[in-house]
Write an enzyme that holds these catalytic residues in place. Structure first.
Site, PDB file in Angstrom:
ATOM      1  N   LYS A  34     -31.905  20.079  37.300  1.00 41.38           N
ATOM      2  CA  LYS A  34     -32.945  20.102  38.332  1.00 41.38           C
ATOM      3  C   LYS A  34     -33.788  18.828  38.236  1.00 41.38           C
ATOM      4  O   LYS A  34     -33.731  18.116  37.222  1.00 41.38           O
ATOM      5  CB  LYS A  34     -33.827  21.333  38.132  1.00 41.38           C
ATOM      6  CG  LYS A  34     -34.555  21.331  36.800  1.00 41.38           C
ATOM      7  CD  LYS A  34     -35.043  22.700  36.407  1.00 41.38           C
ATOM      8  CE  LYS A  34     -35.819  22.624  35.099  1.00 41.38           C
ATOM      9  NZ  LYS A  34     -35.848  23.911  34.412  1.00 41.38           N
ATOM     10  N   ARG A 132     -43.407  34.529  34.949  1.00 40.82           N
ATOM     11  CA  ARG A 132     -43.098  33.651  36.093  1.00 40.82           C
ATOM     12  C   ARG A 132     -42.037  34.362  36.932  1.00 40.82           C
ATOM     13  O   ARG A 132     -42.316  35.398  37.501  1.00 40.82           O
ATOM     14  CB  ARG A 132     -42.655  32.282  35.550  1.00 40.82           C
ATOM     15  CG  ARG A 132     -42.567  31.182  36.592  1.00 40.82           C
ATOM     16  CD  ARG A 132     -42.240  29.830  35.986  1.00 40.82           C
ATOM     17  NE  ARG A 132     -40.918  29.773  35.374  1.00 40.82           N
ATOM     18  CZ  ARG A 132     -40.382  28.701  34.792  1.00 40.82           C
ATOM     19  NH1 ARG A 132     -41.070  27.577  34.709  1.00 40.82           N
ATOM     20  NH2 ARG A 132     -39.176  28.738  34.278  1.00 40.82           N
ATOM     21  N   HIS A 161     -36.007  34.110  30.365  1.00 41.20           N
ATOM     22  CA  HIS A 161     -36.481  32.764  30.003  1.00 41.20           C
ATOM     23  C   HIS A 161     -37.621  32.928  29.001  1.00 41.20           C
ATOM     24  O   HIS A 161     -38.500  33.766  29.205  1.00 41.20           O
ATOM     25  CB  HIS A 161     -36.962  32.047  31.265  1.00 41.20           C
ATOM     26  CG  HIS A 161     -37.246  30.591  31.066  1.00 41.20           C
ATOM     27  ND1 HIS A 161     -36.310  29.699  30.594  1.00 41.20           N
ATOM     28  CD2 HIS A 161     -38.370  29.852  31.286  1.00 41.20           C
ATOM     29  CE1 HIS A 161     -36.849  28.477  30.531  1.00 41.20           C
ATOM     30  NE2 HIS A 161     -38.088  28.556  30.940  1.00 41.20           N
ATOM     31  N   ARG A 217     -28.757  27.470  28.138  1.00 41.09           N
ATOM     32  CA  ARG A 217     -29.217  26.659  29.281  1.00 41.09           C
ATOM     33  C   ARG A 217     -30.070  25.476  28.823  1.00 41.09           C
ATOM     34  O   ARG A 217     -31.259  25.404  29.135  1.00 41.09           O
ATOM     35  CB  ARG A 217     -30.060  27.524  30.226  1.00 41.09           C
ATOM     36  CG  ARG A 217     -29.387  28.745  30.803  1.00 41.09           C
ATOM     37  CD  ARG A 217     -30.230  29.322  31.942  1.00 41.09           C
ATOM     38  NE  ARG A 217     -31.623  29.525  31.582  1.00 41.09           N
ATOM     39  CZ  ARG A 217     -32.133  30.671  31.142  1.00 41.09           C
ATOM     40  NH1 ARG A 217     -31.385  31.750  31.028  1.00 41.09           N
ATOM     41  NH2 ARG A 217     -33.415  30.747  30.824  1.00 41.09           N
ATOM     42  N   TYR A 261     -57.912  -4.785  36.310  1.00 38.20           N
ATOM     43  CA  TYR A 261     -59.007  -4.089  36.992  1.00 38.20           C
ATOM     44  C   TYR A 261     -60.006  -3.497  35.998  1.00 38.20           C
ATOM     45  O   TYR A 261     -59.626  -2.979  34.956  1.00 38.20           O
ATOM     46  CB  TYR A 261     -58.453  -2.948  37.838  1.00 38.20           C
ATOM     47  CG  TYR A 261     -57.608  -3.394  39.003  1.00 38.20           C
ATOM     48  CD1 TYR A 261     -58.171  -4.138  40.045  1.00 38.20           C
ATOM     49  CD2 TYR A 261     -56.270  -3.054  39.064  1.00 38.20           C
ATOM     50  CE1 TYR A 261     -57.393  -4.526  41.128  1.00 38.20           C
ATOM     51  CE2 TYR A 261     -55.492  -3.440  40.149  1.00 38.20           C
ATOM     52  CZ  TYR A 261     -56.055  -4.186  41.178  1.00 38.20           C
ATOM     53  OH  TYR A 261     -55.291  -4.560  42.237  1.00 38.20           O
ATOM     54  N   CYS A 308     -51.637  -1.542  36.450  1.00 36.87           N
ATOM     55  CA  CYS A 308     -51.812  -1.617  37.911  1.00 36.87           C
ATOM     56  C   CYS A 308     -50.646  -0.905  38.601  1.00 36.87           C
ATOM     57  O   CYS A 308     -49.792  -0.324  37.952  1.00 36.87           O
ATOM     58  CB  CYS A 308     -51.863  -3.070  38.366  1.00 36.87           C
ATOM     59  SG  CYS A 308     -52.930  -4.126  37.391  1.00 36.87           S
ATOM     60  N   ASP A 310     -48.110  -2.254  40.234  1.00 36.99           N
ATOM     61  CA  ASP A 310     -46.818  -2.931  40.092  1.00 36.99           C
ATOM     62  C   ASP A 310     -46.700  -3.811  38.851  1.00 36.99           C
ATOM     63  O   ASP A 310     -45.659  -4.415  38.631  1.00 36.99           O
ATOM     64  CB  ASP A 310     -46.561  -3.823  41.317  1.00 36.99           C
ATOM     65  CG  ASP A 310     -46.827  -3.089  42.611  1.00 36.99           C
ATOM     66  OD1 ASP A 310     -46.289  -1.979  42.776  1.00 36.99           O
ATOM     67  OD2 ASP A 310     -47.606  -3.604  43.432  1.00 36.99           O
TER      68      ASP A 310
HETATM   69  C1  LIG Z   1     -35.406  24.029  33.188  1.00 40.27           C
HETATM   70  C2  LIG Z   1     -34.890  25.305  32.693  1.00 40.27           C
HETATM   71  C3  LIG Z   1     -34.178  25.367  31.491  1.00 40.27           C
HETATM   72  C4  LIG Z   1     -34.029  24.192  30.569  1.00 40.27           C
HETATM   73  O1  LIG Z   1     -35.219  24.029  29.823  1.00 40.27           O
HETATM   74  P1  LIG Z   1     -35.339  22.954  28.631  1.00 40.27           P
HETATM   75  O2  LIG Z   1     -36.620  23.287  27.990  1.00 40.27           O
HETATM   76  O3  LIG Z   1     -35.336  21.614  29.285  1.00 40.27           O
HETATM   77  O4  LIG Z   1     -34.155  23.165  27.773  1.00 40.27           O
HETATM   78  C5  LIG Z   1     -33.638  26.583  31.143  1.00 40.27           C
HETATM   79  N1  LIG Z   1     -33.800  27.689  31.911  1.00 40.27           N
HETATM   80  C6  LIG Z   1     -34.502  27.660  33.058  1.00 40.27           C
HETATM   81  C7  LIG Z   1     -34.667  28.904  33.860  1.00 40.27           C
HETATM   82  C8  LIG Z   1     -35.086  26.468  33.483  1.00 40.27           C
HETATM   83  O5  LIG Z   1     -35.778  26.453  34.621  1.00 40.27           O
END
Ligand SMILES: *Cc1c(COP(=O)(O)O)cnc(C)c1O
Length: 374
Positions: A34, A132, A161, A217, A261, A308, A310
């Site tokens: 992502k 979440r 998660h 994951r 700046y 800055c 750039d």
């Molecule tokens: C982004 C994400 C991960 C990966 O997380 P990391 O901390 O980068 O390993 C795993 N599961 C879900 C649902 C995520 O959104």
């Protein structure tokens, strides 16, 4: 070619993937790609990981899935985020797998997919403490059963998660994993046996082997960083991105002259000042003003004055070996820094944000090399 670019070391990505593979042995791997693969470029990263035997890709939006499919990437894609319901039919056309957290979305998918001939895989997400996405445990059985209304849908996966797998406290993750497993067991008793049971993000891959189940994951670990700064495995993973620019001008300025700046930096002696062609519009945060270190050859130099849009400046001192067009490393695979964790600390953030911030205007240059400079 612009002076400023991000080198993406695909050899390092392969190395990191292999390290994870070794660690999780038989579990499948879903790579989180992502946010344009955390700023590295989702298409190139995904293609490389597919070659390495990656099983699944994780994206946040339907558009991210579309980009991968446009690039002829054919392996399964899990949509980790919640789409607007009017995006569901497009996602179905892209052969994206949905994560389901509630009944309304299950119904929306069921209704949008009625005419389709093949059966549609879904992943049931359980909230065991993140607060979440995911259905709470008291509603989970109801949601799991509700799929029976739609004979063309099936639970391919069940997932959760972890909110705190990335710190040294093992306990919250352990009991959250247990809650998850209890639910998976309950599903089994109902005759529902999803083939993919998954929970582990990078933190859990490193520290919680009991959470591997049938798939893991990882995200940030693939890009070369453990999610906690002091993790002993840090040296086993190679940062994939090197953000670099060049000194595009060197000039001699007198003692007392101020830089940038707000005139927050003044020269103590007559000095050579280097102008570096990168700024906050490239994703090199203004927070790094007067504090971040950059690498030129073997030496580290501090940003002098404000960053800055750039450019920024470096006080190179009265005598310097640095020459115009010399390469400046903002972060990369350097054991002695700077790396994305060093910059993240200055931002009170994490390396995820540092690599995601590298903006669209910075070309990504892909190299098959593996590089780690100790
Ligand atoms: C982004 C994400 C991960 C990966 O997380 P990391 O901390 O980068 O390993 C795993 N599961 C879900 C649902 C995520 O959104």
């Amino acid at each position: 070619m612009r002076a400023t670019r991000a080198i993406i070391y695909l050899g390092n990505l392969r190395h990191n993937f292999y390290q994870i593979k070794k660690q999780v042995s038989n579990a499948k791997i879903l790579a989180a790609v992502k946010a344009d693969a955390y700023g590295h470029g989702a298409v190139q990263i995904a293609k490389t990981l597919v070659q390495e035997g990656c099983d699944y890709l994780g994206v946040a939006t339907v558009h991210e899935a579309w980009e991968l499919r446009q690039a002829q990437i054919k392996i399964p894609i899990l949509l980790l985020g919640i789409p607007m319901f009017d995006e569901i039919s497009e996602a179905l056309n892209l052969d994206v797998t949905f994560v389901v957290s509630d009944l309304d979305m299950l119904n929306a998918i069921g209704d949008n997919s009625r005419g389709l001939s093949q059966s549609i895989p879904l992943h049931l997400k359980i909230d065991v403490g993140m607060g979440r996405l995911g259905v709470t445990l008291d509603q989970a059985a109801f949601l799991a059963r509700a799929i029976k209304r739609y004979p063309h849908l099936f639970w391919e996966g069940v997932m959760t998660h972890f909110p705190s797998s990335d710190n040294s406290q093992l306990e919250p993750t352990r009991s959250q994993n247990q809650l998850f497993l209890d639910f998976v067991k309950f599903l089994g008793s109902e005759g529902v046996e999803p083939s993919l049971i998954h929970a582990a993000n990078s933190g859990a891959v490193l520290d919680h082997p009991d959470t591997y189940h049938s798939m893991v994951r990882p995200g940030i670990l693939l890009y070369g960083y453990p999610p906690s700064i002091d993790h002993p495995s840090r040296k086993n993973f190679y940062p994939v991105m090197q953000l670099e620019s060049r000194v595009v001008l060197i000039k001699k300025l007198k003692a007392g002259q101020t830089l940038s700046y707000g005139q927050t930096y003044s020269l103590k002696h007559d000095s050579n000042v280097g102008v570096v062609a990168i700024g906050y519009a490239d994703g090199y945060s203004r927070i790094f003003s007067n504090c971040a270190f950059v690498r030129i050859g073997k030496e580290l130099y501090q940003v002098s004055g404000r960053v800055c849009m750039d450019q920024f400046m470096i006080d190179l001192g009265n005598q310097t070996q640095v020459e115009r067009w010399d390469q400046v490393i903002l972060f990369g695979p350097y054991a002695n820094g700077p790396d994305a964790w060093d910059l993240a600390q200055l931002m009170k953030s994490i390396p995820y944000e540092v690599t995601c911030l590298v903006s669209k205007r910075v070309p990504r240059i892909y190299s098959e090399d593996s590089a780690y400079f100790s």
